[in-house]
Design a protein around this motif. Structure first.
Motif, PDB file in Angstrom:
ATOM      1  N   THR A  71       1.389  -1.625   0.287  1.00  0.00           N
ATOM      2  CA  THR A  71       0.180  -0.385   0.286  1.00  0.00           C
ATOM      3  C   THR A  71       1.339   1.146  -0.362  1.00  0.00           C
ATOM      4  OG1 THR A  71       0.079  -0.068   2.422  1.00  0.00           O
ATOM      5  CG2 THR A  71      -1.573  -0.939   0.930  1.00  0.00           C
ATOM      6  N   MET A  72       0.639   2.758  -0.437  1.00  0.00           N
ATOM      7  CA  MET A  72       1.159   3.545  -0.503  1.00  0.00           C
ATOM      8  C   MET A  72       1.033   3.991   1.071  1.00  0.00           C
ATOM      9  SD  MET A  72       1.254   5.048  -3.389  1.00  0.00           S
ATOM     10  CE  MET A  72       1.396   6.334  -3.123  1.00  0.00           C
ATOM     11  N   SER A  73       0.256   3.680   1.699  1.00  0.00           N
ATOM     12  CA  SER A  73       0.916   3.632   3.036  1.00  0.00           C
ATOM     13  C   SER A  73       2.043   3.332   3.728  1.00  0.00           C
ATOM     14  CB  SER A  73       0.122   3.728   4.003  1.00  0.00           C
ATOM     15  OG  SER A  73      -1.212   4.510   3.892  1.00  0.00           O
ATOM     16  N   ARG A  74       2.306   1.991   3.445  1.00  0.00           N
ATOM     17  CA  ARG A  74       3.306   1.292   3.679  1.00  0.00           C
ATOM     18  C   ARG A  74       4.441   1.580   3.504  1.00  0.00           C
ATOM     19  NH1 ARG A  74       3.978  -3.749   6.503  1.00  0.00           N
ATOM     20  NH2 ARG A  74       5.773  -4.241   6.792  1.00  0.00           N
ATOM     21  N   ILE A  75       4.430   2.072   2.039  1.00  0.00           N
ATOM     22  CA  ILE A  75       5.830   2.533   1.147  1.00  0.00           C
ATOM     23  C   ILE A  75       6.361   3.736   1.833  1.00  0.00           C
ATOM     24  CG2 ILE A  75       6.376   3.452  -0.747  1.00  0.00           C
ATOM     25  CD1 ILE A  75       4.330   0.838  -2.508  1.00  0.00           C
ATOM     26  N   ALA A  76       5.457   4.321   1.842  1.00  0.00           N
ATOM     27  CA  ALA A  76       5.625   5.555   2.933  1.00  0.00           C
ATOM     28  C   ALA A  76       5.741   5.381   4.108  1.00  0.00           C
ATOM     29  CB  ALA A  76       4.746   6.693   3.219  1.00  0.00           C
ATOM     30  N   LYS A  77       5.509   4.516   4.971  1.00  0.00           N
ATOM     31  CA  LYS A  77       6.653   3.719   6.217  1.00  0.00           C
ATOM     32  C   LYS A  77       8.246   3.625   5.764  1.00  0.00           C
ATOM     33  CE  LYS A  77       6.608   1.307  10.528  1.00  0.00           C
ATOM     34  NZ  LYS A  77       4.606  -0.135  10.456  1.00  0.00           N
TER      35      LYS A  77
ATOM     36  N   SER B 281      10.274   3.457   3.360  1.00  0.00           N
ATOM     37  CA  SER B 281      10.956   4.272   2.322  1.00  0.00           C
ATOM     38  C   SER B 281      11.626   5.938   3.960  1.00  0.00           C
ATOM     39  CB  SER B 281      10.903   4.734   1.399  1.00  0.00           C
ATOM     40  OG  SER B 281       9.133   6.281   1.341  1.00  0.00           O
ATOM     41  N   GLY B 282      10.722   6.602   4.270  1.00  0.00           N
ATOM     42  CA  GLY B 282      10.754   7.387   5.450  1.00  0.00           C
ATOM     43  C   GLY B 282      10.606   8.597   4.617  1.00  0.00           C
ATOM     44  N   ILE B 283       9.421   8.414   3.909  1.00  0.00           N
ATOM     45  CA  ILE B 283       9.103  10.083   3.575  1.00  0.00           C
ATOM     46  C   ILE B 283       6.976   9.752   3.516  1.00  0.00           C
ATOM     47  CG2 ILE B 283       8.738  10.587   0.874  1.00  0.00           C
ATOM     48  CD1 ILE B 283      10.695   9.216  -0.296  1.00  0.00           C
ATOM     49  N   GLY B 284       7.198  11.494   3.781  1.00  0.00           N
ATOM     50  CA  GLY B 284       5.401  11.307   4.166  1.00  0.00           C
ATOM     51  C   GLY B 284       5.035  11.306   3.417  1.00  0.00           C
ATOM     52  N   ARG B 285       3.348  10.672   3.773  1.00  0.00           N
ATOM     53  CA  ARG B 285       2.256  10.235   2.555  1.00  0.00           C
ATOM     54  C   ARG B 285       2.126  11.229   1.500  1.00  0.00           C
ATOM     55  NH1 ARG B 285      -2.803   7.529   4.959  1.00  0.00           N
ATOM     56  NH2 ARG B 285      -2.910   7.223   2.201  1.00  0.00           N
TER      57      ARG B 285
END
Length: 236
Positions: free
Chosen positions: A45-51, A53-57
């Motif tokens: 999911t986009m949320s998991r990718i953001a988490k 990768s250390g990048i805000g959603r």
């Protein structure tokens, strides 16, 4: 600002921004690839990718609208890396026959590693990527050129067009993705190369007759008047 540094500041600023964007993009692609490899395509999911990768959603959505766009960008980068790798192998290998073998072995190993790290859902998704078509055309052209060089050097059979031989090689070596080991991959390459090399038992000249229908190149020998006198049929 005036003086010798006036023109340098905007350039440095631009380079810094570009470097930052490249770093963000790279972090997103790496995190997504790792998640797919570990959990499968459907769990990303986009949320998991953001988490991960250390990048805000909010920042992530500025770069990519959805998971699909991230996967396509990652796939494009992978394809580019693979083609660059094959080109590098080609450039650093001397001799037409040696170049052909080195590139085919490198391609087979790439196919083996790539398939091993893709689950079924991801492989099916990436297969629909339009980038694949362009990459396949570039790869086919590279192999065809190598085969043509090897034909000229006498290392590859010349009774079949290099274009057809390239298709044969690529179709055969794509099976490397289903093989259990690198040793099996190398055996597959060896068999494939044997299929494109000249047959040492074949006659030096191609038959004057025959076509793609599989008809015999020479008419069958008929026992007639000439053969009765020990002479060969006319035109032999």
């Amino acid at each position: 600002m005036t003086g010798p540094y006036a023109g340098a500041v905007p350039k440095l600023w631009t380079e810094t921004i570009d470097a930052h964007r490249a770093a963000v993009r790279d972090a997103v692609l790496q995190a997504t690839a790792a998640l797919v490899a570990e959990h499968g395509l459907t769990s990303v999911t986009m949320s998991r990718i953001a988490k991960d990768s250390g990048i805000g959603r909010a920042t992530l959505y500025k770069y990519f609208p959805d998971v699909e766009s991230i996967l396509l960008a990652w796939h494009e980068r992978q394809i580019s890396h693979h083609l660059d790798h094959l080109a590098s192998v080609r450039e650093r290998t001397e001799g037409a026959a040696e170049r052909l073998e080195a590139v085919l072995r490198a391609f087979a190993l790439v196919a083996h590693e790539s398939r091993r790290h893709h689950d079924g859902d991801l492989a099916a998704f990436l297969h629909r990527d339009q980038q694949v078509t362009g990459a396949q055309q570039r790869l086919h052209g590279m192999i065809e050129d190598l085969l043509a060089e090897a034909v000229h050097a006498g290392a590859v059979r010349d009774d079949i067009a290099p274009d057809e031989l390239a298709g044969f090689c690529l179709h055969a070596l794509n099976a490397a993705g289903d093989l259990p080991s690198k040793a099996a991959v190398h055996r597959l390459v060896t068999v494939t190369l044997a299929g494109v090399r000249p047959d040492p038992a074949a006659p030096s000249e191609h038959p004057a007759h025959g076509d793609d229908t599989g008809a015999p190149a020479h008419p069958p020998h008929h026992h007639g008047h000439h053969s009765a006198h020990g002479r060969h049929p006319a035109g032999s």
